[in-house]
Scaffold this active site. Structure first.
Site: not given
Ligand SMILES: NC(=O)c1ccc[n+]([C@@H]2O[C@H](COP(=O)([O-])OP(=O)(O)OC[C@H]3O[C@@H](n4cnc5c(N)ncnc54)[C@H](OP(=O)(O)O)[C@@H]3O)[C@@H](O)[C@H]2O)c1
Length: 241
Positions: A155, A169, A173
């Site tokens: 989340s 967003y 979440k």
């Molecule tokens: N980074 C932050 O600051 C942060 C903070 C709070 C929460 N989050 C949460 O953490 C989680 C992971 O994010 P991250 O920070 O690791 O970002 P990220 O590096 O952009 O990774 C996002 C992942 O989601 C996959 N994805 C996106 N759209 C998709 C689709 N249509 N079908 C299948 N897979 C999809 C992407 O894979 P492909 O593009 O290869 O499909 C990628 O592996 C998310 O839920 C995000 O909301 C992140």
């Protein structure tokens, strides 16, 4: 390779084999981190995302480094049939998932009135519908894994309050954290661990994918609450060693 079973329980999961872990969003960032950490601990992994080239490379790396089996499933998660398609594929392969990490996600940012409706629909599909249906699809096998089973929902600190300029967003979440809390309660007594991971800003490709720096200025970094009420599940992800 799977380790040899000593004795299989009623559900066919070896008591000596760490449960297989399905990680969505395994092609980068937090999901890749989960997959790597679990593989290092000897779990077979199922890697789900769209970018098959990245998943293939990660699978090869994990198999070579940790002698586990890494299965790649390239899937576009907005497809409402994705959860069932992935489940059927793994059933055919004889892979039973004991730990599910719903990590795939992305965010949109900007004044709500200016947001692209199609992109919002995609966001809700990936961030809300997909983890809901994947959890529904795999929960029976998580429960079958008992105390070795786990559900981790990624989340955000943005889930704890409405956040202008990332309104959808944050609402997505909020749904994820709420759903996780309810499932956590429903699973009490099963032994399955249920965690809502609520990261603050984390250096991944997330901001690039969002195509906006509003997350850095308006987003979860500015969350005023860093903890959840006692009635909610833990918000700290702990991968058991
Ligand atoms: N980074 C932050 O600051 C942060 C903070 C709070 C929460 N989050 C949460 O953490 C989680 C992971 O994010 P991250 O920070 O690791 O970002 P990220 O590096 O952009 O990774 C996002 C992942 O989601 C996959 N994805 C996106 N759209 C998709 C689709 N249509 N079908 C299948 N897979 C999809 C992407 O894979 P492909 O593009 O290869 O499909 C990628 O592996 C998310 O839920 C995000 O909301 C992140």
């Amino acid at each position: 390779m799977r380790t040899t079973s000593v004795a299989d329980d009623d559900e066919g999961i070896s008591m000596s084999t760490p449960p297989t872990v399905l990680v969505t969003g395994a092609s980068s960032g937090i999901g890749k981190g989960f997959a790597t950490r679990y593989a290092r601990q000897g779990h077979d992994v199922v890697l789900v995302a769209r970018r098959a080239d990245r998943l293939d490379a990660l699978a090869a790396e994990l198999e070579n480094a940790h002698s586990v089996t890494a299965t790649v499933v390239s899937a576009d998660l907005p497809d409402p049939t994705a959860a069932e398609t992935i489940g059927e594929h793994l059933d055919r392969e004889g892979i039973e998932v004991g730990i599910l990490v719903n990590c795939a996600g992305f965010g949109t940012a900007g004044p709500f009135i200016e947001e692209d409706p199609a992109r919002l629909a995609d966001e809700i599909a990936v961030d809300v519908v997909a983890p809901t249906l994947l959890t529904r699809r795999f929960l029976p096998s998580l429960v079958a894994a008992g105390t070795r089973g786990a559900l981790i929902m990624v989340s955000s600190t943005a889930s704890h309050q409405p956040v202008p300029n990332i309104a959808v967003y944050a609402a997505c979440k909020a749904y994820v954290t709420s759903l996780t809390a309810a499932i956590w309660k429903e699973l009490s007594g099963t032994g399955v661990r249920v965690l809502a991971l609520c990261p603050g800003p984390t250096d991944t490709e997330f901001f690039e994918a969002a195509g906006s720096d509003r997350f850095k200025s308006d987003g979860s970094a500015r969350s005023t609450r860093s903890s959840t009420p006692r009635s909610r599940p833990s918000t700290v992800a702990v991968i058991p060693s």
